[in-house]
Design a protein around this motif. Structure first.
Motif, PDB file in Angstrom:
ATOM      1  N   LYS A  44      18.504  31.619 -23.335  1.00 13.40           N
ATOM      2  CA  LYS A  44      17.422  32.604 -23.204  1.00 13.40           C
ATOM      3  C   LYS A  44      17.910  34.003 -23.567  1.00 13.40           C
ATOM      4  N   SER A  45      19.157  34.318 -23.187  1.00  8.63           N
ATOM      5  CA  SER A  45      19.699  35.646 -23.502  1.00  8.63           C
ATOM      6  C   SER A  45      19.887  35.832 -25.001  1.00  8.63           C
ATOM      7  N   LEU A  46      19.993  34.723 -25.745  1.00 10.80           N
ATOM      8  CA  LEU A  46      20.105  34.792 -27.206  1.00 10.80           C
ATOM      9  C   LEU A  46      18.737  34.901 -27.879  1.00 10.80           C
ATOM     10  N   GLY A  47      17.688  34.870 -27.068  1.00 10.36           N
ATOM     11  CA  GLY A  47      16.339  35.021 -27.612  1.00 10.36           C
ATOM     12  C   GLY A  47      15.611  33.723 -27.867  1.00 10.36           C
ATOM     13  N   HIS A  48      16.190  32.581 -27.454  1.00 10.10           N
ATOM     14  CA  HIS A  48      15.553  31.290 -27.678  1.00 10.10           C
ATOM     15  C   HIS A  48      14.557  30.971 -26.565  1.00 10.10           C
ATOM     16  N   VAL A  49      13.535  30.216 -26.899  1.00 15.36           N
ATOM     17  CA  VAL A  49      12.624  29.664 -25.896  1.00 15.36           C
ATOM     18  C   VAL A  49      13.301  28.451 -25.268  1.00 15.36           C
ATOM     19  N   VAL A  50      13.296  28.384 -23.934  1.00 16.18           N
ATOM     20  CA  VAL A  50      13.973  27.309 -23.209  1.00 16.18           C
ATOM     21  C   VAL A  50      12.975  26.582 -22.317  1.00 16.18           C
ATOM     22  N   ARG A  51      13.010  25.259 -22.387  1.00 14.07           N
ATOM     23  CA  ARG A  51      12.219  24.429 -21.474  1.00 14.07           C
ATOM     24  C   ARG A  51      13.178  23.520 -20.710  1.00 14.07           C
ATOM     25  N   ARG A  52      13.041  23.523 -19.388  1.00 13.95           N
ATOM     26  CA  ARG A  52      13.846  22.635 -18.549  1.00 13.95           C
ATOM     27  C   ARG A  52      12.912  21.570 -17.999  1.00 13.95           C
ATOM     28  N   LEU A  53      12.997  20.381 -18.580  1.00  9.74           N
ATOM     29  CA  LEU A  53      12.024  19.333 -18.304  1.00  9.74           C
ATOM     30  C   LEU A  53      12.579  18.288 -17.353  1.00  9.74           C
ATOM     31  N   GLY A  54      11.755  17.873 -16.405  1.00 10.38           N
ATOM     32  CA  GLY A  54      12.045  16.728 -15.561  1.00 10.38           C
ATOM     33  C   GLY A  54      11.236  15.545 -16.041  1.00 10.38           C
ATOM     34  N   ILE A  55      11.856  14.369 -16.106  1.00 14.19           N
ATOM     35  CA  ILE A  55      11.169  13.140 -16.507  1.00 14.19           C
ATOM     36  C   ILE A  55      10.974  12.312 -15.236  1.00 14.19           C
ATOM     37  N   PHE A  56       9.737  12.130 -14.832  1.00 16.03           N
ATOM     38  CA  PHE A  56       9.414  11.502 -13.557  1.00 16.03           C
ATOM     39  C   PHE A  56       8.700  10.170 -13.756  1.00 16.03           C
ATOM     40  N   GLU A  57       8.976   9.245 -12.850  1.00 13.06           N
ATOM     41  CA  GLU A  57       8.156   8.049 -12.677  1.00 13.06           C
ATOM     42  C   GLU A  57       7.570   8.149 -11.282  1.00 13.06           C
TER      43      GLU A  57
END
Length: 347
Positions: A44-57
């Motif tokens: 994020k500090s480099l300017g990128h968009v970041v998504r932290r995804l959880g995969i749920f059942e």
């Protein structure tokens, strides 16, 4: 931000918070720091968009995926560094994640999706990604081969397991008065980068910028997960390392050395003190990071690999980076990266 619902109704994909992320990410199953919360903060500090995804059942967390939108001159793509953390036995979960990422890629105008898996290399794992319509990326993003040392043994046992010449070099450096200093002070980065610049000039590799290393340091420093190590001889820094601590491991991410006193094996003592620090912090592993693949002569990392293996340990090989092609623009990126791979001597 809303994304298209996927057809895999039993599997749900959603962004998760730091507490839940870390409760899963610290698993010893995965020897990497590139899927840590802090690595996401760095991106994020480099300017990128970041998504932290959880995969749920249902309500059960099956895995996590750190997704970075990279916007480069050669095109935009979604990148998952050393991930996802998801068992390949769960093809349904992978297909659901891929469905979600196709929707995200459409929103971000990305031409492909790239995974740099932490999945161990086997014919089964290669076939798995092929059946999902991935193809091997033309260039590695992060190491596909790591050298790892179990540091839970006693110091005597660790020394005994080393190559004889490595053990001798450690003792010689001690006898010659080499002094190791570790620090979490950001000001020490300037000393590291001076030595790093000399290393780049001598070994002719593409360096990380000072800004890049500084931002990485800041992202991990906030949780006390990074240290700078210097080896001093006659008040001069002969060898330096930046080590990341996470997931019950220490990771040798950046290294540098000079040839000012070529007969003083300062780098060996530096590594030994890092190993000792990992033990004192209660970690199980020290990860020397990238090494050259087996049986490939004249690899750019050949000398570094010989050095790292002298400390004992074992190798882990991972599935090489995989690309999922979405648009024809991908092939321009493919051509550029193929040329870069050849130019850097990785063919």
């Amino acid at each position: 931000m809303r994304f298209p619902r996927n057809k895999y109704t039993m599997i749900q994909i959603r962004e998760i918070d730091k507490k839940l992320w870390n409760s899963y990410a610290v698993s010893e199953r995965f020897h990497t720091f590139l899927h840590s919360w802090n690595w996401g903060e760095f991106q994020k500090s480099l300017g990128h968009v970041v998504r932290r995804l959880g995969i749920f059942e249902d309500s059960h967390l099956l895995g996590i995926a750190l997704i970075v939108t990279v916007r480069a001159r050669r095109g935009t793509f979604l990148f998952c560094p050393h991930g996802p953390f998801l068992d390949i036995e769960r093809r349904d979960a992978y297909e659901a994640l891929l469905s979600f990422l196709r929707g995200a890629a459409q929103l971000d105008k990305a031409s492909f999706i790239r995974l740099s898996p932490i999945t161990k290399l086997s014919q089964q794992s290669l076939d798995f990604f092929r059946l999902l319509d991935f193809r091997r990326a033309p260039m590695h993003m992060h190491t596909d081969f790591s050298w790892i040392l179990d540091v839970r043994n006693s110091e005597d046992a660790l020394l005994h397991a080393m190559r004889k010449t490595t053990r001798y070099s450690i003792r010689k450096a001690q006898k010659e008065g080499v002094r190791i200093v570790q620090s979490c002070d950001r000001a020490e980065l300037s000393a590291f980068y001076k030595v790093y610049a000399l290393t780049v000039k001598r070994q002719h590799f593409v360096p990380f910028s000072e800004e890049y290393i500084s931002k990485e340091f800041d992202a991990f420093q906030q949780d006390d997960h990074i240290r700078i190590f210097h080896a001093y001889y006659r008040d001069q820094v002969l060898s330096s390392a930046i080590v990341v601590f996470t997931a019950n491991s220490g990771f040798y991410h950046h290294g540098a050395s000079t040839l000012t006193f070529p007969k003083i094996p300062a780098a060996y003592l530096l590594q030994w003190e890092i190993i000792r620090t990992c033990r004192m912090r209660g970690y199980s592993w020290y990860n020397f990071w990238g090494i050259a693949p087996e049986n490939i002569k004249h690899h750019p990392w050949e000398g570094t690999t010989l050095f790292k293996k002298g400390f004992g340990g074992f190798s882990e090989a991972y599935v090489p980076a995989q690309d999922y092609v979405l648009e024809r623009k991908y092939w321009l990126n493919f051509a550029i990266e193929s040329f870069r791979r050849w130019k850097r001597g990785f063919d």
